[in-house]
Motif scaffolding. Structure first.
Motif, PDB file in Angstrom:
ATOM      1  N   UNK A  26     -34.626   2.681 -24.896  1.00  0.00           N
ATOM      2  CA  UNK A  26     -36.081   2.951 -24.427  1.00  0.00           C
ATOM      3  C   UNK A  26     -36.503   4.104 -25.508  1.00  0.00           C
ATOM      4  N   UNK A  27     -37.939   3.570 -25.829  1.00  0.00           N
ATOM      5  CA  UNK A  27     -38.449   4.731 -26.853  1.00  0.00           C
ATOM      6  C   UNK A  27     -38.919   5.861 -26.132  1.00  0.00           C
ATOM      7  N   UNK A  28     -38.803   7.052 -26.783  1.00  0.00           N
ATOM      8  CA  UNK A  28     -39.379   8.253 -25.850  1.00  0.00           C
ATOM      9  C   UNK A  28     -39.998   9.109 -27.138  1.00  0.00           C
ATOM     10  N   UNK A  29     -41.016   9.296 -27.339  1.00  0.00           N
ATOM     11  CA  UNK A  29     -41.796  10.008 -28.515  1.00  0.00           C
ATOM     12  C   UNK A  29     -40.798  10.025 -29.888  1.00  0.00           C
ATOM     13  N   UNK A  75     -41.466  -1.791 -23.248  1.00  0.00           N
ATOM     14  CA  UNK A  75     -40.960  -0.315 -23.833  1.00  0.00           C
ATOM     15  C   UNK A  75     -39.580  -0.302 -24.401  1.00  0.00           C
ATOM     16  N   UNK A  76     -38.785  -1.385 -24.098  1.00  0.00           N
ATOM     17  CA  UNK A  76     -37.253  -1.294 -24.379  1.00  0.00           C
ATOM     18  C   UNK A  76     -36.827  -2.086 -25.870  1.00  0.00           C
ATOM     19  N   UNK A 123     -35.963  -3.178 -14.200  1.00  0.00           N
ATOM     20  CA  UNK A 123     -34.807  -3.801 -14.518  1.00  0.00           C
ATOM     21  C   UNK A 123     -33.776  -3.101 -15.403  1.00  0.00           C
ATOM     22  N   UNK A 124     -34.593  -2.955 -16.575  1.00  0.00           N
ATOM     23  CA  UNK A 124     -33.826  -2.082 -17.779  1.00  0.00           C
ATOM     24  C   UNK A 124     -33.662  -0.793 -17.490  1.00  0.00           C
ATOM     25  N   UNK A 125     -34.480  -0.113 -16.713  1.00  0.00           N
ATOM     26  CA  UNK A 125     -34.252   1.197 -16.426  1.00  0.00           C
ATOM     27  C   UNK A 125     -32.916   1.415 -15.369  1.00  0.00           C
ATOM     28  N   UNK A 126     -32.953   0.317 -14.610  1.00  0.00           N
ATOM     29  CA  UNK A 126     -31.743   0.561 -13.830  1.00  0.00           C
ATOM     30  C   UNK A 126     -30.519   0.047 -14.598  1.00  0.00           C
ATOM     31  N   UNK A 127     -30.617  -0.636 -15.455  1.00  0.00           N
ATOM     32  CA  UNK A 127     -29.271  -0.851 -16.145  1.00  0.00           C
ATOM     33  C   UNK A 127     -28.975   0.245 -17.046  1.00  0.00           C
TER      34      UNK A 127
END
Lengths: 144, 234
Positions: free
Chosen positions: B205-208, B185-186, B1-5
């Motif tokens: 979104x957290x990425x490293x 993750x968000x 959902x958040x990824x698609x947003x």
């Protein structure tokens, strides 16, 4: 002959702004009109920037953006579209016609372009001093 | 959902032009970090200090000093006395950068954007504020700020997160433990605008150790964020 003298100066690298050769027909420190032209900070800024830009000149739009950038950096705020519209109106209705009449710039209304004109050495010097005075006043107040 | 947003956020045609001398400005590397391309134009030596021209869809929308914009995008730790000034600047940036996508944003910068959203909610004083902290323990440093937020306003505050810590009861603040991998993750924050306020939100979104995401003033998009966060908690 004059032309050859200039060439000789250029070749020796000594000539910068034709210091020793006043340009005929240009406004000088003896003209009231010069001081009226210099009475506005915006016009002094325009003259200094146009001199930097060189003989090809630039567009009126670009000058409005540069003046807006001046105000924004001085005030440390965002310059808005309204601010720029006001500057553009002042440029086209007041400052550029004025500078053109005095003979300090060449303003092409139809093309919307402005080019600097050769300045009398005394005027050149006055412009240098006003630019230096303004930046001396601005810099200390800016954060480092 | 958040990824698609995240994927669905359209990028408006913002153009940035840095006016400067020969020296690159700090703000250019910030733009680069956000994946934003900038043009550079040379500034007359007798011209102003370096500044940035912002155009949207080909129209002039603003100019701001390069140093000021740098300060806005990479704020120092916000001290109480500076809060108003920082917010005013962020309001301007919000207005200019509607639906701003960012990448490789550092935590401090994301916190500053979050503070702006919380500040807006505080100023409006009504409506609902949704905040997902990934884990309740991440909410711990914000407890005092949220206690103020809830006490001084009629805001309806909802805090979401993984149930790894028992947050203190605060009147006006409801906790929603979530067991949803995506939400964990968000970093999500959304304010519905209350009575007459402007809705706004962010999803990251957290990425490293860095964050990718967007913030937005778009009413429909904020609604989508709120719907997604409440659905994930249901």
């Amino acid at each position: 002959m004059n032309f050859n003298d200039d060439m000789a100066n250029d070749a020796s690298g000594a000539d910068q702004h034709g210091e020793e050769n006043p340009v005929e027909g240009t406004v000088t420190l003896a003209d009231d009109a010069l001081y009226r032209a210099f009475a506005s900070r915006q016009r002094r800024r325009l003259l200094a920037m146009l001199r930097d830009v060189g003989r090809d000149g630039t567009s009126v739009d670009e000058l409005a953006t540069l003046l807006c950038g001046y105000d924004a950096t001085d005030a440390s705020t965002m310059g808005t579209a309204d601010d720029r519209d006001r500057l553009l109106a002042a440029l086209t209705h007041v400052h550029l016609p004025h500078l053109d009449d005095v003979g300090l710039v060449e303003y092409d209304r139809t093309a919307g372009t402005v080019a600097p004109r050769p300045l009398d050495p005394g005027v050149e010097d006055l412009l240098d001093r006003s630019v230096a005075a303004e930046s001396a006043r601005r810099r200390p107040s800016r954060r480092t | 959902m958040f990824d698609s947003l995240l994927a669905g956020v359209r990028r408006r045609d913002h153009a940035f032009t840095v006016y400067r001398g020969d020296e690159p400005t700090d703000v250019e590397s910030l733009f680069a970090a956000h994946g934003v391309e900038v043009d550079v134009r040379s500034l007359p030596p007798d011209g102003p200090d370096p500044f940035v021209l912002i155009e949207t869809d080909g129209e002039f929308v603003g100019v701001i000093g390069a140093a000021e914009l740098d300060g806005l995008l990479e704020p120092p730790i916000v001290r109480p006395g500076e809060r108003d000034e920082v917010s005013a600047g962020y309001r301007a940036v919000f207005e200019l950068f509607d639906d701003t996508l960012f990448s490789s944003m550092r935590r401090g910068a994301l916190l500053a954007v979050s503070h702006e959203i919380e500040d807006r909610a505080y100023r409006v004083g009504t409506g609902a504020l949704h905040a997902s902290f990934q884990r309740f323990s991440a909410f711990r440093p914000q407890v005092d700020a949220y206690r103020h937020l809830a006490a001084d306003t009629d805001l309806d505050v909802h805090v979401y997160g993984d149930d790894d810590w028992d947050p203190p009861a605060i009147p006006g603040v409801g906790y929603h433990a979530v067991d949803d991998d995506e939400l964990r993750r968000h970093w999500v924050l959304a304010f519905d605008g209350g009575d007459g306020g402007q809705p706004c939100g962010l999803v990251a979104v957290e990425e490293s150790d860095e964050y990718t995401g967007f913030w937005t003033d778009d009413d429909a998009l904020v609604e989508d964020i709120i719907a997604a966060v409440t659905a994930a908690a249901a």
